[in-house]
Design an enzyme around this catalytic site. Structure first.
Site, PDB file in Angstrom:
ATOM      1  N   LYS A   1      15.296  -1.911  -4.814  1.00  0.00           N
ATOM      2  CA  LYS A   1      14.970  -3.269  -4.352  1.00  0.00           C
ATOM      3  C   LYS A   1      15.453  -4.266  -5.403  1.00  0.00           C
ATOM      4  O   LYS A   1      15.422  -3.975  -6.604  1.00  0.00           O
ATOM      5  CB  LYS A   1      13.437  -3.438  -4.229  1.00  0.00           C
ATOM      6  CG  LYS A   1      12.834  -2.938  -2.934  1.00  0.00           C
ATOM      7  CD  LYS A   1      11.311  -3.000  -2.959  1.00  0.00           C
ATOM      8  CE  LYS A   1      10.735  -4.403  -2.864  1.00  0.00           C
ATOM      9  NZ  LYS A   1       9.251  -4.384  -2.644  1.00  0.00           N
TER      10      LYS A   1
ATOM     11  N   LYS B   1      13.481   1.318  -7.240  1.00  0.00           N
ATOM     12  CA  LYS B   1      13.102   1.504  -5.831  1.00  0.00           C
ATOM     13  C   LYS B   1      14.240   1.042  -4.914  1.00  0.00           C
ATOM     14  O   LYS B   1      14.083   0.959  -3.704  1.00  0.00           O
ATOM     15  CB  LYS B   1      11.850   0.666  -5.504  1.00  0.00           C
ATOM     16  CG  LYS B   1      10.569   1.123  -6.167  1.00  0.00           C
ATOM     17  CD  LYS B   1       9.375   0.345  -5.605  1.00  0.00           C
ATOM     18  CE  LYS B   1       9.130  -0.955  -6.337  1.00  0.00           C
ATOM     19  NZ  LYS B   1       7.951  -1.702  -5.851  1.00  0.00           N
TER      20      LYS B   1
HETATM   21  N1  C2G Z   1       0.933  -8.240   1.814  1.00  0.00           N
HETATM   22  C1  C2G Z   1       0.045  -8.676   2.799  1.00  0.00           C
HETATM   23  N2  C2G Z   1       0.515  -9.312   3.892  1.00  0.00           N
HETATM   24  C2  C2G Z   1       1.849  -9.541   4.043  1.00  0.00           C
HETATM   25  C3  C2G Z   1       2.754  -9.118   3.050  1.00  0.00           C
HETATM   26  C4  C2G Z   1       2.274  -8.465   1.922  1.00  0.00           C
HETATM   27  O1  C2G Z   1      -1.188  -8.483   2.678  1.00  0.00           O
HETATM   28  N3  C2G Z   1       2.280 -10.182   5.169  1.00  0.00           N
HETATM   29  C5  C2G Z   1       0.378  -7.551   0.639  1.00  0.00           C
HETATM   30  C6  C2G Z   1       0.884  -6.109   0.516  1.00  0.00           C
HETATM   31  O2  C2G Z   1       0.108  -5.249   1.339  1.00  0.00           O
HETATM   32  C7  C2G Z   1       0.647  -5.834  -0.964  1.00  0.00           C
HETATM   33  C8  C2G Z   1       0.866  -7.225  -1.607  1.00  0.00           C
HETATM   34  O3  C2G Z   1       0.804  -8.190  -0.538  1.00  0.00           O
HETATM   35  O4  C2G Z   1      -0.702  -5.430  -1.193  1.00  0.00           O
HETATM   36  C9  C2G Z   1       2.201  -7.341  -2.294  1.00  0.00           C
HETATM   37  O5  C2G Z   1       3.200  -7.040  -1.341  1.00  0.00           O
HETATM   38  P1  C2G Z   1       4.729  -6.897  -1.859  1.00  0.00           P
HETATM   39  O6  C2G Z   1       5.057  -8.029  -2.752  1.00  0.00           O
HETATM   40  O7  C2G Z   1       5.579  -6.595  -0.683  1.00  0.00           O
HETATM   41  O8  C2G Z   1       4.620  -5.635  -2.818  1.00  0.00           O
HETATM   42  P2  C2G Z   1       4.960  -4.113  -2.453  1.00  0.00           P
HETATM   43  O9  C2G Z   1       6.411  -3.989  -2.177  1.00  0.00           O
HETATM   44  O10 C2G Z   1       3.978  -3.689  -1.437  1.00  0.00           O
HETATM   45  O11 C2G Z   1       4.718  -3.402  -3.864  1.00  0.00           O
HETATM   46  O12 C2G Z   1       2.911  -0.093  -6.708  1.00  0.00           O
HETATM   47  C10 C2G Z   1       2.716  -0.865  -5.548  1.00  0.00           C
HETATM   48  C11 C2G Z   1       3.891  -1.790  -5.308  1.00  0.00           C
HETATM   49  O13 C2G Z   1       4.149  -2.606  -6.432  1.00  0.00           O
HETATM   50  C12 C2G Z   1       3.580  -2.666  -4.106  1.00  0.00           C
END
Ligand code: C2G
Length: 129
Positions: A46, A44
């Protein structure tokens, strides 16, 4: 037993991550968290600060997380939902609508994000001394 699954990178673990995991667990009795692998993140474009092992260990240590698996591809969700007999797939609402295609397998629930915090913000804030 109502089984919930959610996915994420969970890098630089913060209160937004904790809140979504707490809210996801509140949707059922058993919470599985799929943590994105380093290879999946690289795909991705990242790169997490912490390794997949460390990110999994941190999530595994959370009291209301019952099981942690590795997320290695976008399309493993369907397989996971069947394999683990998932009742509800939960994500933060920044993903709203993106996983509605899973609705033939289980409930798809988007929960409110925690405003004002994100791994990206932490990284940029720390750059500014
Ligand atoms: N999240 C949240 N509030 C934030 C930051 C993140 O509720 N301030 C939630 C996101 O919506 C997600 C979870 O925490 O449901 C994990 O977020 P990330 O670690 O940023 O993961 P992401 O990049 O969204 O990867 O296949 C799906 C991916 O793996 C999701």
């Amino acid at each position: 037993m109502r089984k919930i699954i959610t996915y994420g990178t969970f890098d630089l673990f913060h209160i937004g991550h904790l809140n979504i995991l707490k809210r996801a667990k509140a949707q059922g009795d058993y919470l599985i968290v799929a943590v994105s692998s380093d290879a999946f993140n690289a795909g991705k474009g990242k790169k997490a600060y912490y390794s997949e092992d460390d990110r999994m260990e941190i999530v595994r240590a959370i009291r209301f997380v019952d099981e942690v698996i590795l997320e290695e591809s976008w399309d493993q969700k369907r397989k996971d939902i069947k394999k683990y007999n998932i009742d509800a797939f939960v994500m933060g609402d920044d993903w709203k609508g993106k996983f509605d295609d899973l609705a033939d397998l289980c409930e798809v629930i988007y929960l409110p994000r925690t405003e004002g915090v994100s791994t990206t913000k932490i990284k940029s804030d720390l750059k500014v001394k």
